[in-house]
Scaffold this active site. Structure first.
Site, PDB file in Angstrom:
ATOM      1  N   ASN A  23       0.869  -1.192   0.000  1.00  0.00           N
ATOM      2  CA  ASN A  23       0.000   0.000   0.000  1.00  0.00           C
ATOM      3  C   ASN A  23       0.897   1.231   0.000  1.00  0.00           C
ATOM      4  O   ASN A  23       2.108   1.135   0.140  1.00  0.00           O
ATOM      5  CB  ASN A  23      -0.958  -0.003   1.212  1.00  0.00           C
ATOM      6  CG  ASN A  23      -0.213  -0.011   2.523  1.00  0.00           C
ATOM      7  OD1 ASN A  23       0.600   0.870   2.800  1.00  0.00           O
ATOM      8  ND2 ASN A  23      -0.442  -1.028   3.315  1.00  0.00           N
ATOM      9  N   ASP A  33       1.232  -8.779   1.415  1.00  0.00           N
ATOM     10  CA  ASP A  33       2.096  -7.773   2.082  1.00  0.00           C
ATOM     11  C   ASP A  33       2.439  -8.267   3.493  1.00  0.00           C
ATOM     12  O   ASP A  33       3.605  -8.275   3.919  1.00  0.00           O
ATOM     13  CB  ASP A  33       1.322  -6.456   2.142  1.00  0.00           C
ATOM     14  CG  ASP A  33       2.200  -5.246   2.421  1.00  0.00           C
ATOM     15  OD1 ASP A  33       1.648  -4.166   2.660  1.00  0.00           O
ATOM     16  OD2 ASP A  33       3.444  -5.382   2.420  1.00  0.00           O
ATOM     17  N   SER A 120      -3.892  -6.518  -6.511  1.00  0.00           N
ATOM     18  CA  SER A 120      -5.196  -5.844  -6.328  1.00  0.00           C
ATOM     19  C   SER A 120      -6.394  -6.782  -6.255  1.00  0.00           C
ATOM     20  O   SER A 120      -7.523  -6.301  -6.074  1.00  0.00           O
ATOM     21  CB  SER A 120      -5.459  -4.822  -7.456  1.00  0.00           C
ATOM     22  OG  SER A 120      -4.739  -3.642  -7.228  1.00  0.00           O
ATOM     23  N   THR A 121      -6.195  -8.093  -6.379  1.00  0.00           N
ATOM     24  CA  THR A 121      -7.369  -8.993  -6.437  1.00  0.00           C
ATOM     25  C   THR A 121      -7.778  -9.515  -5.068  1.00  0.00           C
ATOM     26  O   THR A 121      -8.669 -10.369  -4.971  1.00  0.00           O
ATOM     27  CB  THR A 121      -7.087 -10.195  -7.356  1.00  0.00           C
ATOM     28  OG1 THR A 121      -6.049 -10.997  -6.769  1.00  0.00           O
ATOM     29  CG2 THR A 121      -6.683  -9.755  -8.746  1.00  0.00           C
ATOM     30  N   GLY A 122      -7.164  -9.032  -4.009  1.00  0.00           N
ATOM     31  CA  GLY A 122      -7.568  -9.450  -2.656  1.00  0.00           C
ATOM     32  C   GLY A 122      -8.299  -8.313  -1.964  1.00  0.00           C
ATOM     33  O   GLY A 122      -9.428  -7.961  -2.339  1.00  0.00           O
ATOM     34  N   TYR A 124      -8.054  -5.293  -2.247  1.00  0.00           N
ATOM     35  CA  TYR A 124      -8.419  -4.168  -3.133  1.00  0.00           C
ATOM     36  C   TYR A 124      -9.538  -4.510  -4.117  1.00  0.00           C
ATOM     37  O   TYR A 124      -9.914  -3.692  -4.937  1.00  0.00           O
ATOM     38  CB  TYR A 124      -7.182  -3.635  -3.857  1.00  0.00           C
ATOM     39  CG  TYR A 124      -6.277  -2.757  -2.978  1.00  0.00           C
ATOM     40  CD1 TYR A 124      -6.609  -2.469  -1.654  1.00  0.00           C
ATOM     41  CD2 TYR A 124      -5.104  -2.205  -3.473  1.00  0.00           C
ATOM     42  CE1 TYR A 124      -5.786  -1.689  -0.847  1.00  0.00           C
ATOM     43  CE2 TYR A 124      -4.275  -1.414  -2.690  1.00  0.00           C
ATOM     44  CZ  TYR A 124      -4.631  -1.168  -1.366  1.00  0.00           C
ATOM     45  OH  TYR A 124      -3.824  -0.393  -0.577  1.00  0.00           O
TER      46      TYR A 124
HETATM   47  N1  APR Z   1       1.484 -15.681  -1.862  1.00  0.00           N
HETATM   48  C1  APR Z   1       0.929 -15.349  -3.052  1.00  0.00           C
HETATM   49  N2  APR Z   1      -0.222 -14.665  -3.171  1.00  0.00           N
HETATM   50  C2  APR Z   1      -0.848 -14.318  -2.016  1.00  0.00           C
HETATM   51  C3  APR Z   1      -0.331 -14.622  -0.739  1.00  0.00           C
HETATM   52  C4  APR Z   1       0.891 -15.338  -0.690  1.00  0.00           C
HETATM   53  N3  APR Z   1       1.472 -15.658   0.475  1.00  0.00           N
HETATM   54  N4  APR Z   1      -1.196 -14.129   0.206  1.00  0.00           N
HETATM   55  C5  APR Z   1      -2.210 -13.554  -0.476  1.00  0.00           C
HETATM   56  N5  APR Z   1      -2.017 -13.678  -1.801  1.00  0.00           N
HETATM   57  C6  APR Z   1      -2.875 -13.247  -2.913  1.00  0.00           C
HETATM   58  C7  APR Z   1      -4.324 -13.008  -2.595  1.00  0.00           C
HETATM   59  O1  APR Z   1      -5.037 -14.247  -2.578  1.00  0.00           O
HETATM   60  C8  APR Z   1      -4.712 -12.144  -3.783  1.00  0.00           C
HETATM   61  O2  APR Z   1      -5.034 -12.966  -4.899  1.00  0.00           O
HETATM   62  O3  APR Z   1      -2.398 -11.984  -3.342  1.00  0.00           O
HETATM   63  C9  APR Z   1      -3.432 -11.365  -4.100  1.00  0.00           C
HETATM   64  C10 APR Z   1      -3.490  -9.897  -3.695  1.00  0.00           C
HETATM   65  O4  APR Z   1      -4.245  -9.795  -2.506  1.00  0.00           O
HETATM   66  P1  APR Z   1      -3.806  -8.808  -1.302  1.00  0.00           P
HETATM   67  O5  APR Z   1      -2.585  -9.343  -0.672  1.00  0.00           O
HETATM   68  O6  APR Z   1      -5.014  -8.601  -0.474  1.00  0.00           O
HETATM   69  O7  APR Z   1      -3.376  -7.467  -2.051  1.00  0.00           O
HETATM   70  P2  APR Z   1      -4.280  -6.348  -2.753  1.00  0.00           P
HETATM   71  O8  APR Z   1      -5.613  -6.858  -3.147  1.00  0.00           O
HETATM   72  O9  APR Z   1      -3.380  -5.769  -3.791  1.00  0.00           O
HETATM   73  O10 APR Z   1      -4.511  -5.306  -1.585  1.00  0.00           O
HETATM   74  C11 APR Z   1      -3.384  -4.611  -1.096  1.00  0.00           C
HETATM   75  O11 APR Z   1      -3.788  -5.266   1.137  1.00  0.00           O
HETATM   76  O12 APR Z   1      -2.318  -6.376   2.440  1.00  0.00           O
HETATM   77  C12 APR Z   1      -2.813  -5.139   2.165  1.00  0.00           C
HETATM   78  O13 APR Z   1      -0.999  -3.655   2.646  1.00  0.00           O
HETATM   79  C13 APR Z   1      -1.753  -4.234   1.600  1.00  0.00           C
HETATM   80  O14 APR Z   1      -3.158  -2.324   1.753  1.00  0.00           O
HETATM   81  C14 APR Z   1      -2.608  -3.262   0.859  1.00  0.00           C
HETATM   82  C15 APR Z   1      -3.708  -4.129   0.292  1.00  0.00           C
END
Ligand code: APR
Length: 170
Positions: A23, A33, A120-122, A124
């Protein structure tokens, strides 16, 4: 240059650099993250804080680089994806920028193997099907992609994995 799609935990992937879905604060969070900071240890956060002190964080679509601490990779490239709220065009470009700017930064650091999460698929909430198309398109359009040995899309969940596999096979 090989493009691979795997289902795995990106913190266990042994490449030159893994990409973090960070982020704008660069201070860590949940999702990938959280996993990267938890397993990578405090060196990553210390370097992120130093970047924050220098440039005030990381804008959406941009990327910064740190060492990888205790992780098997050498570097972590932190990029900030857009939060999905329906305004497709602007967010599409910002998500593509995450991949392109991460690849640019990787080449500036002589990185030859790189692994991306599904940015961004989690948390976000970017629709996974749209994000997968944007990610693969952005990498395919990247003019200097042949300078990499391997670019890996690391999918954590089955839905992303099958979306990427289907796109890769077509
Ligand atoms: N390895 C690979 N992919 C992962 C892992 C991992 N250990 N953990 C989670 N993911 C995947 C999730 O399933 C999703 O498909 O990473 C993708 C992105 O999801 P998020 O981590 O939630 O990231 P995003 O959607 O970009 O949101 C970013 O979330 O963690 C916070 O600090 C970060 O504020 C920021 C936001």
């Amino acid at each position: 240059m090989k493009i691979e799609v795997i289902q795995a935990d990106i913190t266990e992937i042994q490449v030159d650099a893994i990409v973090n879905a960070a982020n704008t604060s660069l201070l860590g969070g949940g999702g990938v993250d959280g996993a990267i900071h938890r397993k990578g240890g405090k060196q990553i956060l210390e370097e992120c804080i130093a970047i924050r002190n220098r440039q005030g964080g990381c804008d959406v679509g941009q990327a910064v680089i740190t060492k990888a601490g205790n992780l098997p990779s050498k570097f972590v490239i932190h990029t900030v994806g857009p939060v999905w709220n329906g305004d497709k065009e602007e967010k599409k470009k910002l998500l593509a920028d995450c991949y392109k700017n991460s690849l640019e930064l990787a080449l500036e650091n002589n990185i030859k193997t790189i692994a991306f999460p599904n940015i961004s698929t989690g948390i976000y909430h970017f629709p996974k099907d749209k994000a997968a198309e944007i990610a693969i398109q952005a990498v395919k359009e990247f003019s200097r992609k042949e300078e990499f040995e391997k670019i890996i899309f690391v999918c954590f969940d089955e839905e992303n994995h099958s979306l990427y596999k289907n796109l890769q096979d077509n």
